[in-house]
Motif scaffolding. Structure first.
Motif, short mmCIF file in Angstrom:
data_model
loop_
_atom_site.label_atom_id
_atom_site.label_comp_id
_atom_site.label_asym_id
_atom_site.label_seq_id
_atom_site.Cartn_x
_atom_site.Cartn_y
_atom_site.Cartn_z
N ASN A 29 0.80 -1.22 0.00
CA ASN A 29 0.00 0.00 0.00
C ASN A 29 0.84 1.27 0.00
OD1 ASN A 29 -2.51 -1.26 -0.05
ND2 ASN A 29 -2.56 -1.47 2.17
N VAL A 34 1.78 0.99 -7.23
CA VAL A 34 0.59 0.20 -6.91
C VAL A 34 -0.61 1.14 -6.66
CG1 VAL A 34 -0.46 -1.33 -5.18
CG2 VAL A 34 1.87 -1.77 -6.00
N MET A 35 -0.34 2.27 -6.01
CA MET A 35 -1.41 3.19 -5.62
C MET A 35 -1.61 4.33 -6.62
SD MET A 35 -2.51 1.67 -2.99
CE MET A 35 -3.58 2.85 -2.17
N TYR A 65 -12.31 -8.44 0.54
CA TYR A 65 -11.18 -8.39 -0.38
C TYR A 65 -10.16 -9.38 0.19
CZ TYR A 65 -12.93 -4.05 -2.57
OH TYR A 65 -13.67 -3.11 -3.25
N GLY A 78 -1.22 -9.41 -2.20
CA GLY A 78 -2.21 -8.35 -2.15
C GLY A 78 -3.59 -8.92 -1.90
N TRP A 99 -9.20 -5.68 -6.85
CA TRP A 99 -7.89 -6.30 -6.67
C TRP A 99 -6.85 -5.21 -6.47
CZ3 TRP A 99 -11.30 -7.46 -10.59
CH2 TRP A 99 -11.25 -6.62 -11.72
N ARG A 100 -5.83 -5.55 -5.73
CA ARG A 100 -4.63 -4.71 -5.56
C ARG A 100 -3.48 -5.67 -5.33
NH1 ARG A 100 -5.17 -0.87 -0.83
NH2 ARG A 100 -6.71 0.01 -2.27
N CYS A 135 -13.36 1.41 -11.59
CA CYS A 135 -11.97 1.86 -11.64
C CYS A 135 -11.96 3.30 -12.13
CB CYS A 135 -11.12 0.98 -12.54
SG CYS A 135 -11.52 1.03 -14.30
N ASN A 139 -7.38 3.96 -15.40
CA ASN A 139 -6.84 2.67 -14.96
C ASN A 139 -7.16 1.58 -15.98
OD1 ASN A 139 -5.96 0.39 -13.63
ND2 ASN A 139 -6.89 0.94 -11.67
N SER A 142 -6.85 -2.28 -14.87
CA SER A 142 -8.00 -2.87 -14.19
C SER A 142 -9.18 -3.02 -15.13
CB SER A 142 -8.40 -2.02 -12.97
OG SER A 142 -7.57 -2.32 -11.88
#
Length: 185
Positions: A29, A34-35, A65, A78, A99-100, A135, A139, A142
């Motif tokens: 995170n 990723v963010m 999640y 993740g 998802w992450r 999303c 993005n 995604s």
């Protein structure tokens, strides 16, 4: 190793969160790549709060999640799974799939593989009738996963939780229902 998972795909295991996940997930995170499609990376405290919310969500709904690991190594990469969303839009309240994943796991098909297995779990075990996914408009990664798992775009919207972040406010929404899922098989 498989017994600790609620369910598995070919390469991934899905489970509820534990406090032991905090350090690894906080690193994910905190990664700015990723963010990229979120207003900011999360602190360790924000990650701890996220894990707490996911544990409570699981107790209430039987899903969340899910903490997602590579079965072969036990590495936490993740999450892939669901959250009940009740923010105000034309398509909520609804269950969302999201998802992450950590950057080192990108490009291996994990998001698609995991999302397909999660949809199977949602429709066959949880008996959910419809799943949405959202999303940010930029993005494309995604959005591509949403298309690959059989979801159809149902619209664009301004995310009510992102009003303070105009760069992220424009979002897309996709959905899949149980009959669409069954036709895809």
């Amino acid at each position: 190793m498989k017994e600790k998972y609620l369910f598995t795909s070919e390469r991934l295991g899905f489970r509820n969160w534990t406090k032991k996940d905090l350090h690894q997930f906080a690193k994910i995170n905190a990664d700015i790549d990723v963010m990229e499609h979120f207003p900011k990376p999360l602190t360790e405290k924000e990650t701890s709060d996220f894990i707490d919310r996911q544990q409570k969500h699981y107790e209430k709904n039987g899903y969340n999640y899910f903490a997602t690991e590579i079965i072969k190594t036990g590495e936490l990469i993740g999450f892939i799974g669901f959250a009940y969303q009740d923010y105000k839009t034309d398509f909520t309240p609804a269950t969302d799939i999201g998802w992450r994943l950590k950057k080192s796991s990108w490009g291996n098909g994990y998001a698609t593989e995991g999302a397909i297995k999660c949809l199977e779990f949602a429709f066959n075990k949880l008996n959910l009738k419809k799943i949405i996914s959202t999303c940010t408009a930029k993005n494309s990664q995604s959005e591509n996963v949403m298309k690959k798992i059989g979801m159809k775009k149902i619209g664009e919207f301004k995310h009510p939780k992102l009003k303070a972040y105009p760069k992220y406010e424009k979002c897309f929404c996709y959905e899949i229902n149980k009959s669409m899922w069954q036709q895809r098989l």
